[in-house]
Design a protein around this motif. Structure first.
Motif, PDB file in Angstrom:
ATOM      1  N   GLN A 113       0.822  -1.192   0.000  1.00 35.44           N
ATOM      2  CA  GLN A 113       0.000   0.000   0.000  1.00 35.44           C
ATOM      3  C   GLN A 113       0.868   1.259   0.000  1.00 35.44           C
ATOM      4  O   GLN A 113       1.965   1.277   0.562  1.00 35.44           O
ATOM      5  CB  GLN A 113      -0.911   0.012   1.235  1.00 35.44           C
ATOM      6  N   LYS A 114       0.356   2.317  -0.626  1.00 34.48           N
ATOM      7  CA  LYS A 114       1.023   3.615  -0.597  1.00 34.48           C
ATOM      8  C   LYS A 114       0.052   4.652  -0.045  1.00 34.48           C
ATOM      9  O   LYS A 114      -1.090   4.728  -0.499  1.00 34.48           O
ATOM     10  CB  LYS A 114       1.494   4.030  -1.995  1.00 34.48           C
ATOM     11  N   GLN A 115       0.533   5.438   0.896  1.00 34.45           N
ATOM     12  CA  GLN A 115      -0.276   6.500   1.472  1.00 34.45           C
ATOM     13  C   GLN A 115       0.291   7.848   1.052  1.00 34.45           C
ATOM     14  O   GLN A 115       1.475   8.114   1.227  1.00 34.45           O
ATOM     15  CB  GLN A 115      -0.296   6.399   2.998  1.00 34.45           C
ATOM     16  N   ALA A 116      -0.571   8.689   0.488  1.00 36.43           N
ATOM     17  CA  ALA A 116      -0.150  10.025   0.063  1.00 36.43           C
ATOM     18  C   ALA A 116      -0.242  11.002   1.224  1.00 36.43           C
ATOM     19  O   ALA A 116      -1.170  10.939   2.048  1.00 36.43           O
ATOM     20  CB  ALA A 116      -1.033  10.510  -1.085  1.00 36.43           C
ATOM     21  N   PHE A 117       0.741  11.913   1.292  1.00 34.88           N
ATOM     22  CA  PHE A 117       0.750  12.983   2.285  1.00 34.88           C
ATOM     23  C   PHE A 117       0.952  14.307   1.573  1.00 34.88           C
ATOM     24  O   PHE A 117       1.659  14.399   0.555  1.00 34.88           O
ATOM     25  CB  PHE A 117       1.865  12.777   3.308  1.00 34.88           C
ATOM     26  N   TYR A 118       0.339  15.338   2.124  1.00 36.78           N
ATOM     27  CA  TYR A 118       0.464  16.693   1.603  1.00 36.78           C
ATOM     28  C   TYR A 118       1.101  17.555   2.669  1.00 36.78           C
ATOM     29  O   TYR A 118       0.615  17.634   3.801  1.00 36.78           O
ATOM     30  CB  TYR A 118      -0.922  17.225   1.242  1.00 36.78           C
ATOM     31  N   MET A 119       2.217  18.171   2.342  1.00 37.52           N
ATOM     32  CA  MET A 119       2.937  19.056   3.248  1.00 37.52           C
ATOM     33  C   MET A 119       2.636  20.505   2.888  1.00 37.52           C
ATOM     34  O   MET A 119       2.883  20.911   1.739  1.00 37.52           O
ATOM     35  CB  MET A 119       4.447  18.792   3.170  1.00 37.52           C
TER      36      MET A 119
END
Length: 225
Positions: A113-119
């Motif tokens: 699984q890949k989890q996207a993050f927004y900085m």
């Protein structure tokens, strides 16, 4: 690595913020900027005797490249080598720019699984990524790269690299040309980066065809670290 980011401010907003003459194409808000996209940047212009807000393709293409396709592989320049590499060094010496951004995306892999993050700044302010630009071909097509540096503080949990962010009091020296490379490429402190929110977001941003403010909405089903 900085492979996707958001930039949604208008020409008027950016030209005012950076005290720059607006010579850019009309800007369209994008919450999913991908490599080779047209993006806003701020650079120095002899013609206008100061800063201009301009437009460039994301992915620097050296003047000696055969075609613009080379830019897709050159969206980032590492701070550790930007002064040395043939592709980037001339632009670092003479053609530095600021790349406005609302925030940037990274992905964390957990098994399959890949989890996207927004900085993004918690206060909603605009970031200025350190960048370099070049002009390619007989039509002088502008292209640019975002300079990256080692991640610090809590951002290391998301990725080992991050864009080199410049505060307003360093914009002038960065754009001026020349200067001490070590000082120009100095990253923010870990404490400065505490103002950056790390926000889990949904998987839709992984598709370059998706674009809208919903891409930066927090995914409340994800526990942050």
């Amino acid at each position: 690595m900085c492979g996707r980011y958001a930039t949604t401010k208008s020409n008027a907003d950016l030209s005012q913020l950076f005290e720059a003459v607006d010579v850019a194409e009309p800007l369209r808000a994008s919450w999913n900027v991908a490599p080779t996209s047209a993006v806003p940047l701020v650079r120095m212009s002899a013609e206008h005797d100061g800063r201009v807000l301009d437009t460039a393709l994301w992915g620097l293409v050296p003047h000696w490249a055969k075609d613009l396709k080379a830019g897709g592989r050159m969206i980032n320049a590492r701070a550790e080598t930007v002064t040395e590499l043939r592709s980037f060094a001339p632009s670092f010496a003479k053609r530095r720019c600021l790349v406005p951004a609302d925030g940037w995306f990274e992905w964390v892999r957990d098994g399959k699984q890949k989890q996207a993050f927004y900085m993004t700044p918690a206060d909603g302010s605009t970031l200025a990524f350190a960048g370099i630009w070049s002009a390619w071909g007989p039509e002088s097509v502008l292209t640019c790269s975002v300079i990256t540096t080692a991640a610090l503080g809590g951002l290391t949990k998301v990725h080992e690299r991050m864009p080199l962010i410049l505060p307003a009091d360093r914009w002038g020296d960065w754009l001026a040309g020349g200067g001490d490379a070590a000082e120009l490429l100095r990253p923010l402190s870990a404490s400065d980066l505490d103002a950056i929110e790390v926000r889990p977001v949904g998987p839709a941003v992984g598709n370059v065809r998706n674009n809208g403010p919903e891409l930066i909405d927090a995914d409340t089903k994800v526990t942050l670290f």
